[in-house]
Design an enzyme around this catalytic site. Structure first.
Site, mmCIF file in Angstrom:
data_model
loop_
_atom_site.group_PDB
_atom_site.id
_atom_site.type_symbol
_atom_site.label_atom_id
_atom_site.label_comp_id
_atom_site.label_asym_id
_atom_site.label_seq_id
_atom_site.Cartn_x
_atom_site.Cartn_y
_atom_site.Cartn_z
ATOM 1 N N ASP A 39 77.780 18.704 -55.775
ATOM 2 C CA ASP A 39 76.830 18.833 -55.975
ATOM 3 C C ASP A 39 75.706 19.397 -56.982
ATOM 4 O O ASP A 39 75.128 18.756 -57.623
ATOM 5 C CB ASP A 39 75.899 19.782 -54.666
ATOM 6 C CG ASP A 39 76.008 19.110 -53.376
ATOM 7 O OD1 ASP A 39 76.452 18.499 -53.334
ATOM 8 O OD2 ASP A 39 75.647 19.839 -51.883
ATOM 9 N N TYR A 42 75.597 16.565 -59.322
ATOM 10 C CA TYR A 42 74.572 15.620 -59.261
ATOM 11 C C TYR A 42 73.374 16.514 -59.761
ATOM 12 O O TYR A 42 72.225 15.668 -60.265
ATOM 13 C CB TYR A 42 74.638 15.433 -57.610
ATOM 14 C CG TYR A 42 73.472 14.929 -57.541
ATOM 15 C CD1 TYR A 42 73.266 12.937 -56.795
ATOM 16 C CD2 TYR A 42 71.610 15.132 -56.487
ATOM 17 C CE1 TYR A 42 72.540 12.541 -56.172
ATOM 18 C CE2 TYR A 42 70.950 14.382 -56.309
ATOM 19 C CZ TYR A 42 70.748 13.146 -56.665
ATOM 20 O OH TYR A 42 70.147 12.647 -55.973
ATOM 21 N N SER A 88 61.021 17.300 -49.287
ATOM 22 C CA SER A 88 62.572 17.935 -50.089
ATOM 23 C C SER A 88 61.550 19.715 -50.495
ATOM 24 O O SER A 88 60.627 19.542 -50.197
ATOM 25 C CB SER A 88 63.524 17.043 -51.317
ATOM 26 O OG SER A 88 64.304 18.042 -51.838
ATOM 27 N N LEU A 89 62.368 19.433 -51.469
ATOM 28 C CA LEU A 89 61.911 20.799 -51.925
ATOM 29 C C LEU A 89 62.133 21.273 -53.383
ATOM 30 O O LEU A 89 63.469 20.615 -53.870
ATOM 31 C CB LEU A 89 63.002 22.481 -51.450
ATOM 32 C CG LEU A 89 62.537 23.122 -49.877
ATOM 33 C CD1 LEU A 89 63.638 23.792 -49.671
ATOM 34 C CD2 LEU A 89 61.058 23.673 -50.248
ATOM 35 N N LYS A 118 68.265 29.262 -48.073
ATOM 36 C CA LYS A 118 68.744 28.424 -47.930
ATOM 37 C C LYS A 118 70.135 27.697 -47.154
ATOM 38 O O LYS A 118 71.253 27.558 -47.756
ATOM 39 C CB LYS A 118 68.421 27.186 -49.065
ATOM 40 C CG LYS A 118 68.605 25.600 -48.501
ATOM 41 C CD LYS A 118 68.492 25.590 -50.653
ATOM 42 C CE LYS A 118 68.037 23.691 -50.895
ATOM 43 N NZ LYS A 118 68.992 22.806 -49.963
ATOM 44 N N ARG A 139 65.627 13.571 -41.009
ATOM 45 C CA ARG A 139 64.437 13.554 -42.303
ATOM 46 C C ARG A 139 64.418 11.959 -42.770
ATOM 47 O O ARG A 139 62.771 11.888 -42.859
ATOM 48 C CB ARG A 139 65.060 14.343 -42.953
ATOM 49 C CG ARG A 139 63.780 14.091 -44.219
ATOM 50 C CD ARG A 139 64.449 15.166 -45.518
ATOM 51 N NE ARG A 139 65.262 14.967 -46.313
ATOM 52 C CZ ARG A 139 65.771 15.229 -47.235
ATOM 53 N NH1 ARG A 139 65.386 16.696 -47.639
ATOM 54 N NH2 ARG A 139 66.328 14.912 -48.207
ATOM 55 N N GLU A 173 67.044 23.263 -39.487
ATOM 56 C CA GLU A 173 67.850 22.759 -40.049
ATOM 57 C C GLU A 173 69.076 22.738 -38.898
ATOM 58 O O GLU A 173 68.772 23.247 -38.164
ATOM 59 C CB GLU A 173 68.622 23.501 -41.352
ATOM 60 C CG GLU A 173 69.510 22.996 -41.920
ATOM 61 C CD GLU A 173 68.784 22.284 -43.703
ATOM 62 O OE1 GLU A 173 67.811 22.156 -43.604
ATOM 63 O OE2 GLU A 173 69.779 21.678 -44.589
ATOM 64 N N LYS A 289 58.910 30.734 -50.275
ATOM 65 C CA LYS A 289 57.593 30.174 -49.704
ATOM 66 C C LYS A 289 56.568 31.486 -49.545
ATOM 67 O O LYS A 289 56.710 32.296 -49.413
ATOM 68 C CB LYS A 289 57.979 29.731 -48.540
ATOM 69 C CG LYS A 289 58.845 29.095 -47.782
ATOM 70 C CD LYS A 289 58.912 28.996 -46.661
ATOM 71 C CE LYS A 289 60.625 27.579 -46.036
ATOM 72 N NZ LYS A 289 60.913 28.024 -44.712
ATOM 73 N N LYS A 313 69.173 27.192 -56.565
ATOM 74 C CA LYS A 313 70.180 27.237 -56.180
ATOM 75 C C LYS A 313 70.767 28.426 -56.720
ATOM 76 O O LYS A 313 71.653 28.558 -58.358
ATOM 77 C CB LYS A 313 70.304 25.722 -56.479
ATOM 78 C CG LYS A 313 69.656 24.868 -55.737
ATOM 79 C CD LYS A 313 69.901 24.037 -54.918
ATOM 80 C CE LYS A 313 69.125 23.036 -54.228
ATOM 81 N NZ LYS A 313 69.809 22.016 -54.463
#
Ligand code: NAD
Length: 330
Positions: A39, A42, A88-89, A118, A139, A173, A289, A313
């Site tokens: 990830d 990416y 998405s976020l 998360k 989704r 989730e 949030k 992240k």
């Protein structure tokens, strides 16, 4: 060389390399549940594309990965229209970027924030009519998802009947607990079957099964954290919504905390970065949030991400090899 010195022609050339690369990786990740790269690799290429497009907005095209919610729709399932899209976020990779995001919001509104874990799984949406579960979906591409109602009904944490007869669409989730993941891969290994790369891919592969008996034996679980439309609820804050969802019969993650400023957000991030390995499920970051649901609604979203939330992240684990130096030249 840095992004500042990129010419438009060089930017175009880089874009033409990055977009097909990211699309191919996304296809392997979302459709086949078999990622080709870590990830972090990416994410780094994606961030590079974001930066280039920010410098040359005229090069943004609607088919860019930055303008689309990643995901696929398999013809194995019937389609579900998400009248209210599943987004998405936006993500950040440092405390500095997180502080910038929070500061920017605080300038406009006197906000409090809800900090959440998360969860490293895949997003699902559950539709209830008069308190009865009528449809569950993935989704997909955000606008259209897959109907996986039968699969979701095998998951014990998903109520088929709510404690109140609400008509509501609840989102969250679906994930595979670490222990289930270890056991599943050990079993598959012993049977000579390919193992799953990580719990997220295992959860996605287990949920999108034609044989619901397979889904059932995979021991999936859920944490719900959102609704398509908050009107049917009493709650008017994100944190109260999580409490109300639990009262309705959903499993929610209890680790959320309301923060009033960046120092409190910082503290939350540090604490859960430290506890990450001790949790029974995988998390890949922290989501911050805006707590007020009316303010969330007023702030709205881009084509891809809500403006009222951000994902911080975690840095990649040591075992993951990431090219740290970004090469901007062509
Ligand atoms: P994302 O998974 O980074 O973030 C958005 C998702 O977070 C939401 O859709 C939701 O499902 C989830 N989420 C978990 N907990 C949440 C909470 N408390 N509140 C709100 N949402 C929560 O974004 P994405 O667009 O689904 O996917 C991008 C990610 O997928 C990147 O991290 C990328 O690394 C990975 N990816 C990897 C590859 C690869 O080849 N390795 C390819 C494509 C994508």
């Amino acid at each position: 060389s840095s992004i500042d010195s990129l010419t438009k022609a060089e930017a175009q050339t880089l874009i033409q390399q990055l977009r097909p690369q990211l699309k191919a990786w996304g296809e392997a990740y979302y459709s086949k549940d078999a990622p080709k790269v870590e990830d972090a690799v990416y994410d780094q290429k994606y961030a590079q594309l974001v930066a280039i497009e920010a410098k040359f907005p005229e090069l943004v095209t609607p088919d860019s990965p930055t303008q689309n919610v990643g995901g696929t729709i398999s013809t194995d399932f019937s389609k579900v229209n998400h009248d209210i899209p599943m987004l998405s976020l936006g993500d950040v990779f440092s405390k500095e970027e997180l502080a910038d995001f929070v500061e920017h919001i605080t300038e406009n509104e006197a906000n409090t924030y809800n900090c959440e874990l998360k969860i490293d799984g895949l997003a699902i949406s559950l539709r209830y009519e008069a308190g009865e579960l009528v449809q569950g979906s993935t989704r997909g591409n955000g606008q259209i998802g897959e109907d996986i109602t039968a699969n979701l009904k095998t998951i014990p944490s998903i109520p088929t009947k709510l404690t109140r007869p609400l008509t509501i669409e609840v989102r969250g989730e679906c994930y595979m607990p670490k222990q289930s993941f270890i056991e599943l891969n050990a079993k598959r290994d012993a049977e000579g079957k390919p193992v799953f790369a990580n719990p997220r891919n295992a959860a996605a592969g287990s949920l999108r099964q034609l044989d619901t008996a397979v889904t059932k034996e995979r021991k999936l679980s859920t944490f719900m954290y959102n609704v398509a439309d908050y009107e049917p609820l009493t709650a008017r804050t994100q944190s109260d919504m999580l409490v109300e969802l639990a009262e309705l019969g959903f499993t929610t993650n209890s680790s959320f905390e309301v923060a009033h400023n960046m120092a409190e957000i910082d503290d939350y991030v540090d604490r859960y970065t430290g506890q990450r390995d001790d949790l029974a499920y995988g998390i890949d970051g922290i989501v911050v949030k805006v707590n007020s649901l009316p303010v969330q609604r007023a702030m709205g979203a881009t084509v891809k991400v809500p403006r009222w939330a951000i994902a911080y992240k975690f840095p990649p684990e040591e075992a993951e090899t990431v090219v740290r130096e970004i090469e901007w030249t062509v």
